[in-house]
Design an enzyme around this catalytic site. Structure first.
Site: not given
Ligand code: NAP
Ligand code: MG
Length: 488
Positions: A180, A233-235, A238, A255, A289, A390
């Site tokens: 997804k 994704g976000s904390n 996660g 991550e 990130c 962040e």
């Molecule tokens: P996000 O809002 O947490 O979304 C990440 C993914 O999770 C998306 O596909 C999202 O779907 C899905 N998601 C949202 N809620 C969910 C739930 N309840 N259950 C299962 N899946 C769910 O993060 P983002 O805004 O896309 O990305 C930015 C974040 O990613 C930042 O915090 C960044 O630091 C982090 N990041 C970390 C790394 C690393 O390797 N450490 C690398 C890149 C990014 P939707 O399509 O609905 O959004």
């Protein structure tokens, strides 16, 4: 303005076929450089679609895992070749859909291709050890087995590299996949899946279901036939995923965010340090990130560093990532723009001095895009919200320190631990940084945002579930060890 009838519709990919979501709903994926441009229509799927995808992945499992690593690797090489043929199309789609500049999008796509080739090669490398048994007549060794069906949930900021650095190792070690991708980048994800389809991967080995995280993501995480979940994704998201996976005993890997510091020591090459701070903090509009967000500068060079930084930030050209004159594109979504603007307001309210930027960018007809100026805050203290949370945008916080010891203490005084860098010429300072910095990635005389596909990547503290991705580290998540004892 583009009308909806001219826009291409992208489908789910389940059991080797392109299919609409069960409720037939679509969403628009829009261009953050111009919100009136619809890049594609994407499926808004349901739990029912996830159930079909997981069933297909489960059916495909037995045959896929029975292939040799070399045979699975051949499919990865074919996917890489297909992506290479379509590099320009994939990169342009990425730029239009999530805003990063075209050279960055091309670089990321090339990275995706290299990751596929790297893991194709892993299919021929060792996966176990021989351990002397206490029985001299026996042979004891370890081997690796796939988890089964792996759920991949990915963010929008690296919409090619992250899905691939999860799917490629999953596949080479014999798992099948349900992905997804982030809705904000689902058209780009569909392009990768088209390449996978073109490569002739067996039916059901890779499946994609697009839709919201709360519906589709949750359904994947809770599905009893999904044996492992890999998430970036976000904390906040996660944590929920980790708890749900733990509750049903599934393996998981998270991550997450960062609040990455750079330390500028008094003996640093200031020109190099400025370049690294600008590039690490502001490339990709700060939406990495590993992006630099806190800048600790030793007092004796604080003013000259600040002056050079300011000179350099003024040269940054903002605009549509498709144009070659653009250095920094828009934020990926209106939500993201609003989050960045609200942090800027918080910074002002907390008493930090706004040195540069701090507002929406609307010049040159940019008012239909989600643009913000690169922003620099001066006089920041470590307990301020802008120094702790962040932001995920082009915002740098400058913090003055007297000693390297103080810089290290403050740099560690945050809940994240993903990446960190230091600029210095002193070997003792380098060693203190390597030893004392709590981060999964520490870099010297180089920006915080630099990841090599053949090396382990992941964070400490709240940045990760303490697992590592990429390189040979990926085998730890995507397989289970089986210890074998054989007595003839
Ligand atoms: P996000 O809002 O947490 O979304 C990440 C993914 O999770 C998306 O596909 C999202 O779907 C899905 N998601 C949202 N809620 C969910 C739930 N309840 N259950 C299962 N899946 C769910 O993060 P983002 O805004 O896309 O990305 C930015 C974040 O990613 C930042 O915090 C960044 O630091 C982090 N990041 C970390 C790394 C690393 O390797 N450490 C690398 C890149 C990014 P939707 O399509 O609905 O959004
Ligand atoms: Mg978009």
């Amino acid at each position: 303005m583009t009308t909806i009838t001219q826009v291409k519709k992208y489908l789910n990919y389940i059991n080797g076929e392109w299919v609409s979501s069960s409720r037939g709903c679509v969403e628009r994926s829009i261009n953050p450089a111009n919100k009136n441009e619809v890049v594609g229509l994407i499926q808004s799927s349901t739990e029912e679609d996830v159930n079909k995808a997981v069933a297909a992945a489960k059916r495909a499992q037995k045959k896929w895992r029975s292939l040799s690593g070399t045979e699975r690797g051949d499919f990865l090489y074919k996917i890489a070749n297909s992506m290479e043929r379509r590099l320009d199309e994939i990169a342009e789609t990425m730029t239009k859909e999530m805003g990063k500049t075209l050279p960055e999008a091309k670089g990321e796509t090339m990275r995706g291709i290299s990751i596929l080739r790297y893991y194709a090669g892993e299919g021929m490398r060792k996966t176990g050890d021989v351990i002397p048994s206490s029985d001299s007549q026996a042979l004891m060794f370890t081997t690796r087995v796939p988890l089964g069906v792996v759920g991949v949930i990915s963010p929008w900021n690296f919409p090619v590299a992250i899905p691939i650095w999860k799917m490629a190792p999953a596949l080479i070690y014999g798992n099948t996949v349900v992905i997804k991708p982030a809705q904000e980048a689902a058209v780009t994800a569909a392009k990768i899946i088209e390449c996978i389809d073109e490569a002739g991967i067996p039916t059901g080995v890779v499946n994609m279901v697009t839709g919201s995280g709360s519906i589709v993501g949750t359904a994947i995480v809770n599905h009893s036939d999904v044996n492992g979940i890999t998430f970036t994704g976000s904390n906040a998201t996660g944590k929920k995923i980790g708890q749900a996976a733990l509750a049903r005993g599934a393996k998981y890997q998270l991550e997450m965010g960062g609040k990455n510091p750079v330390i500028i020591a008094g003996d640093a090459d200031l020109d190099l340090a400025v370049e690294g701070t600008i590039s690490g903090g502001l490339r990709s509009t700060g939406q990495k990130c590993t992006a630099t967000s806190r800048v600790f500068v030793q007092a004796d060079v604080y003013d000259s560093f600040k002056e050079k930084l300011l000179e350099r930030v003024k040269e940054i050209t903002i605009g549509n990532g498709m144009e070659s004159s653009t250095w920094m594109g828009p934020c990926t979504s209106e939500n993201q723009l609003n989050t960045v603007l609200s942090y800027i307001e918080k910074g002002k309210g907390e008493g930090a001095t706004l040195l540069y930027g701090g507002e929406r960018y609307t010049a040159n007809g940019a008012e239909d895009g989600f643009y913000v100026y690169p922003t620099i805050f001066d006089d920041v203290t470590n307990e301020m919200v802008i120094a702790q949370e962040e932001i995920f945008g082009p915002v740098l916080a400058l913090i003055k320190v007297n000693t390297i010891e103080e810089a290290l203490t403050l740099a560690n005084d945050v809940e994240f631990g993903l990446s960190a860098s230091i600029y210095t010429k002193d070997i003792g300072t380098m060693m203190s940084f390597i030893n004392e910095m709590d981060a999964g990635l520490v870099r010297i005389n180089s920006e915080t945002a630099g990841v090599e596909l053949q090396a382990p990547f992941g964070g400490m503290k709240q940045s990760s579930s303490h697992s590592r991705e990429q390189g040979q580290a990926a085998i730890e998540f995507f397989t289970a060890i089986k210890t074998v004892f054989v007595k003839a």
